[in-house]
Design a protein around this motif. Structure first.
Motif, mmCIF file in Angstrom:
data_model
loop_
_atom_site.group_PDB
_atom_site.id
_atom_site.type_symbol
_atom_site.label_atom_id
_atom_site.label_comp_id
_atom_site.label_asym_id
_atom_site.label_seq_id
_atom_site.Cartn_x
_atom_site.Cartn_y
_atom_site.Cartn_z
ATOM 1 N N VAL A 11 0.849 -1.187 0.000
ATOM 2 C CA VAL A 11 0.000 0.000 0.000
ATOM 3 C C VAL A 11 0.888 1.241 0.000
ATOM 4 O O VAL A 11 1.647 1.486 0.927
ATOM 5 C CB VAL A 11 -0.959 0.015 1.212
ATOM 6 C CG1 VAL A 11 -1.760 1.311 1.241
ATOM 7 C CG2 VAL A 11 -1.894 -1.187 1.172
ATOM 8 N N ASP A 14 -3.117 5.518 1.287
ATOM 9 C CA ASP A 14 -4.479 5.201 1.721
ATOM 10 C C ASP A 14 -5.016 6.461 2.366
ATOM 11 O O ASP A 14 -4.557 6.845 3.445
ATOM 12 C CB ASP A 14 -4.471 4.027 2.697
ATOM 13 C CG ASP A 14 -5.864 3.570 3.120
ATOM 14 O OD1 ASP A 14 -6.853 4.311 2.879
ATOM 15 O OD2 ASP A 14 -5.963 2.468 3.690
ATOM 16 N N ARG A 15 -5.963 7.116 1.703
ATOM 17 C CA ARG A 15 -6.347 8.447 2.151
ATOM 18 C C ARG A 15 -7.798 8.758 1.818
ATOM 19 O O ARG A 15 -8.270 8.499 0.720
ATOM 20 C CB ARG A 15 -5.451 9.441 1.430
ATOM 21 C CG ARG A 15 -5.516 10.861 1.848
ATOM 22 C CD ARG A 15 -4.482 11.618 1.002
ATOM 23 N NE ARG A 15 -4.146 12.925 1.428
ATOM 24 C CZ ARG A 15 -4.959 13.972 1.438
ATOM 25 N NH1 ARG A 15 -6.200 13.828 1.093
ATOM 26 N NH2 ARG A 15 -4.526 15.155 1.817
ATOM 27 N N ARG A 66 -12.561 7.720 -0.694
ATOM 28 C CA ARG A 66 -11.305 7.158 -0.195
ATOM 29 C C ARG A 66 -10.527 6.612 -1.385
ATOM 30 O O ARG A 66 -11.094 5.985 -2.276
ATOM 31 C CB ARG A 66 -11.600 6.027 0.787
ATOM 32 C CG ARG A 66 -10.360 5.364 1.326
ATOM 33 C CD ARG A 66 -10.714 4.303 2.338
ATOM 34 N NE ARG A 66 -9.542 3.577 2.762
ATOM 35 C CZ ARG A 66 -9.566 2.321 3.155
ATOM 36 N NH1 ARG A 66 -10.705 1.657 3.194
ATOM 37 N NH2 ARG A 66 -8.450 1.729 3.518
ATOM 38 N N VAL A 68 -7.101 4.315 -2.384
ATOM 39 C CA VAL A 68 -6.033 3.406 -1.971
ATOM 40 C C VAL A 68 -5.198 3.101 -3.206
ATOM 41 O O VAL A 68 -5.717 2.619 -4.217
ATOM 42 C CB VAL A 68 -6.587 2.095 -1.363
ATOM 43 C CG1 VAL A 68 -5.436 1.152 -1.020
ATOM 44 C CG2 VAL A 68 -7.443 2.382 -0.138
ATOM 45 N N ARG A 70 -1.960 0.943 -4.473
ATOM 46 C CA ARG A 70 -1.120 -0.180 -4.031
ATOM 47 C C ARG A 70 -0.480 -0.864 -5.233
ATOM 48 O O ARG A 70 -0.910 -0.677 -6.368
ATOM 49 C CB ARG A 70 -1.944 -1.178 -3.233
ATOM 50 C CG ARG A 70 -2.930 -1.972 -4.043
ATOM 51 C CD ARG A 70 -3.764 -2.936 -3.194
ATOM 52 N NE ARG A 70 -4.502 -3.864 -3.983
ATOM 53 C CZ ARG A 70 -5.672 -3.642 -4.557
ATOM 54 N NH1 ARG A 70 -6.239 -2.464 -4.423
ATOM 55 N NH2 ARG A 70 -6.264 -4.577 -5.261
ATOM 56 N N CYS A 78 -5.212 1.605 -8.292
ATOM 57 C CA CYS A 78 -5.779 2.722 -7.555
ATOM 58 C C CYS A 78 -7.264 2.418 -7.418
ATOM 59 O O CYS A 78 -7.973 2.303 -8.432
ATOM 60 C CB CYS A 78 -5.572 4.041 -8.288
ATOM 61 S SG CYS A 78 -6.235 5.442 -7.367
#
Length: 142
Positions: A11, A14-15, A66, A68, A70, A78
């Protein structure tokens, strides 16, 4: 005996985000894309696709979501989620380039043009869009 290297966290980011975070989030994603060595053309295209999807969340899905980012199986993923009302079926069944005079409607179409894979799960409690870009492609010369 040498110790094994520490595991790499897949990751990268992560926001949660809202309207006021789009520019900062776009810059954060850009930094991660450059750090993993994604070639210039693919990096810019992928970043445009991410920007379109997060902008859609802010404009059409309640204003917050949100993201993420990774690495998984040699690809960048994404995944952008929201808790909006879902994407109307006609926006998913006929992904075409809008006419020049049409306002909007380019975000998902662009994502499909620019990414190696786009996944969509949508319903009345929200949407999740996954954008995949392979890291195995030979980088361009820029």
């Amino acid at each position: 005996m040498d110790a094994a290297p520490p595991p790499v966290d897949p990751v990268l980011l992560d926001r949660s985000f809202g309207h006021d975070d789009i520019t900062v989030l776009r810059h954060e994603v850009a930094e991660h894309l450059a750090a993993v060595g994604l070639g210039s053309d693919r990096r810019h295209g992928y970043l445009l696709a991410v920007n379109e999807v997060i902008t859609n969340v802010v404009l059409h899905a309640g204003g917050a979501g949100r993201l993420v980012l990774r690495i998984e199986d040699g690809s960048l993923w994404c995944v952008v989620t929201d808790s909006g009302p879902g994407i109307p079926g006609n926006y998913l069944s006929d992904l075409r380039a809008p006419e020049a005079y049409e306002v909007g409607g380019r975000g998902l179409w662009l994502a499909h043009q620019l990414c190696d894979e786009v996944t969509t799960a949508t319903g009345p409690i929200g949407t999740s869009i996954g954008l995949r870009m392979s890291l195995d492609v030979v980088p361009d010369s820029r």
